[in-house]
Design a protein around this motif. Structure first.
Motif, PDB file in Angstrom:
ATOM      1  N   ARG A  64      66.024   9.520 -62.162  1.00 38.61           N
ATOM      2  CA  ARG A  64      65.711   8.922 -63.464  1.00 38.61           C
ATOM      3  C   ARG A  64      66.610   9.560 -64.519  1.00 38.61           C
ATOM      4  O   ARG A  64      66.896  10.753 -64.467  1.00 38.61           O
ATOM      5  N   VAL A  65      67.013   8.765 -65.488  1.00 38.07           N
ATOM      6  CA  VAL A  65      67.748   9.272 -66.644  1.00 38.07           C
ATOM      7  C   VAL A  65      66.791   9.195 -67.825  1.00 38.07           C
ATOM      8  O   VAL A  65      66.266   8.117 -68.137  1.00 38.07           O
ATOM      9  N   ASN A  66      66.540  10.359 -68.441  1.00 41.63           N
ATOM     10  CA  ASN A  66      65.523  10.505 -69.479  1.00 41.63           C
ATOM     11  C   ASN A  66      64.196   9.994 -68.928  1.00 41.63           C
ATOM     12  O   ASN A  66      63.800  10.417 -67.863  1.00 41.63           O
ATOM     13  N   ASP A  67      63.550   9.087 -69.601  1.00 43.25           N
ATOM     14  CA  ASP A  67      62.281   8.568 -69.085  1.00 43.25           C
ATOM     15  C   ASP A  67      62.434   7.134 -68.613  1.00 43.25           C
ATOM     16  O   ASP A  67      61.458   6.378 -68.562  1.00 43.25           O
ATOM     17  N   GLY A  68      63.659   6.751 -68.254  1.00 42.00           N
ATOM     18  CA  GLY A  68      63.933   5.386 -67.812  1.00 42.00           C
ATOM     19  C   GLY A  68      63.416   5.104 -66.412  1.00 42.00           C
ATOM     20  O   GLY A  68      62.846   5.976 -65.750  1.00 42.00           O
ATOM     21  N   PRO A  69      63.656   3.892 -65.952  1.00 42.22           N
ATOM     22  CA  PRO A  69      63.207   3.518 -64.604  1.00 42.22           C
ATOM     23  C   PRO A  69      64.015   4.252 -63.539  1.00 42.22           C
ATOM     24  O   PRO A  69      65.146   4.681 -63.778  1.00 42.22           O
ATOM     25  N   GLU A  71      66.411   4.876 -60.542  1.00 44.62           N
ATOM     26  CA  GLU A  71      67.622   4.232 -60.035  1.00 44.62           C
ATOM     27  C   GLU A  71      67.935   4.826 -58.672  1.00 44.62           C
ATOM     28  O   GLU A  71      67.672   6.002 -58.436  1.00 44.62           O
ATOM     29  N   ARG A  94      77.195  12.217 -64.552  1.00 39.53           N
ATOM     30  CA  ARG A  94      75.922  11.996 -63.844  1.00 39.53           C
ATOM     31  C   ARG A  94      76.058  12.280 -62.349  1.00 39.53           C
ATOM     32  O   ARG A  94      75.197  12.924 -61.755  1.00 39.53           O
ATOM     33  N   ARG A 113      78.157  10.279 -74.109  1.00 37.17           N
ATOM     34  CA  ARG A 113      77.013   9.909 -74.938  1.00 37.17           C
ATOM     35  C   ARG A 113      76.237  11.167 -75.308  1.00 37.17           C
ATOM     36  O   ARG A 113      76.628  12.286 -74.996  1.00 37.17           O
ATOM     37  N   GLU A 116      71.679  13.820 -71.862  1.00 41.44           N
ATOM     38  CA  GLU A 116      70.595  13.114 -71.187  1.00 41.44           C
ATOM     39  C   GLU A 116      70.018  13.998 -70.102  1.00 41.44           C
ATOM     40  O   GLU A 116      70.687  14.881 -69.586  1.00 41.44           O
TER      41      GLU A 116
END
Length: 192
Positions: A64-69, A71, A94, A113, A116
């Motif tokens: 997961r990246v941050n609180d995302g879904p 992957e 990443r 960016r 993260e």
């Protein structure tokens, strides 16, 4: 990059990262300091000793990246091997961050960016663990037929599980080829 608490690299993965430092086409690339940080923080182990919950090259990892879904990607060496949405190369922040992390670990890679957080949820497939499970050192008289690598009627569809099974078959057959005829370690007839 803020490294995770512990980073484990196989001798092979460590060597590949070291060789990246010498590539002239990467001079000036912002990934180089991140590679140096990864190498300096790494504990190096033999491939047969790596924990199956650690991300190695060609591992399929759920993250997961941050609180995302969540992957799922296969960690690959270079962009030439990159398939968008399927793989993640170690020459991007990443991918480099994931290499050597274990299930449950977090890292905060530097990148183009904002910082993260990457969380490793699961190592769904690791080639070193697959080799151990297949018994790469099984005597030739106990090994299965090379026809095992061919698809058979009733094989599952091309799912992640089927991809793992196919990869295991390829690993098993490569081991047979390396051992030569009758497992004597010889190069086999193609060496003539």
């Amino acid at each position: 990059m803020r490294p995770p608490d512990r980073c484990l690299l196989t001798t092979r993965d460590f060597s590949i990262l070291q060789s990246q430092l010498e590539r002239t086409d990467l001079f000036g690339n912002p990934i180089l300091p991140l590679i140096r940080d990864k190498l300096s923080a790494a504990e190096v182990v033999f491939p047969e000793d790596i924990d199956p919950r650690v991300v190695t090259l060609n591992s399929r990892v759920v993250f997961r990246v941050n609180d995302g879904p969540a992957e799922t990607r296969v960690v690959v060496h270079a962009r030439e091997n990159d398939l968008i949405g399927v793989t993640i190369p170690i020459l991007i922040p990443r991918g480099l961050a994931l290499l050597g992390m274990a299930e449950g670990q977090q890292a905060t890679p530097d990148g183009p960016r904002q910082p993260e957080r990457i969380d490793v949820v699961e190592v769904a497939f690791q080639p070193e663990a697959a080799r151990r499970a297949l018994g790469d050192d099984v005597p030739a008289n106990q090994q299965s037929d090379p026809a095992d690598a061919r698809p058979r009627p009733g094989d599952p569809a091309l799912t992640s599980g089927a991809i793992d099974l196919a990869a295991q078959r390829v690993i098993r057959n490569r081991a047979k080829l390396r051992k030569g005829p009758a497992g004597n370690g010889g190069p086999g007839p193609s060496a003539a």
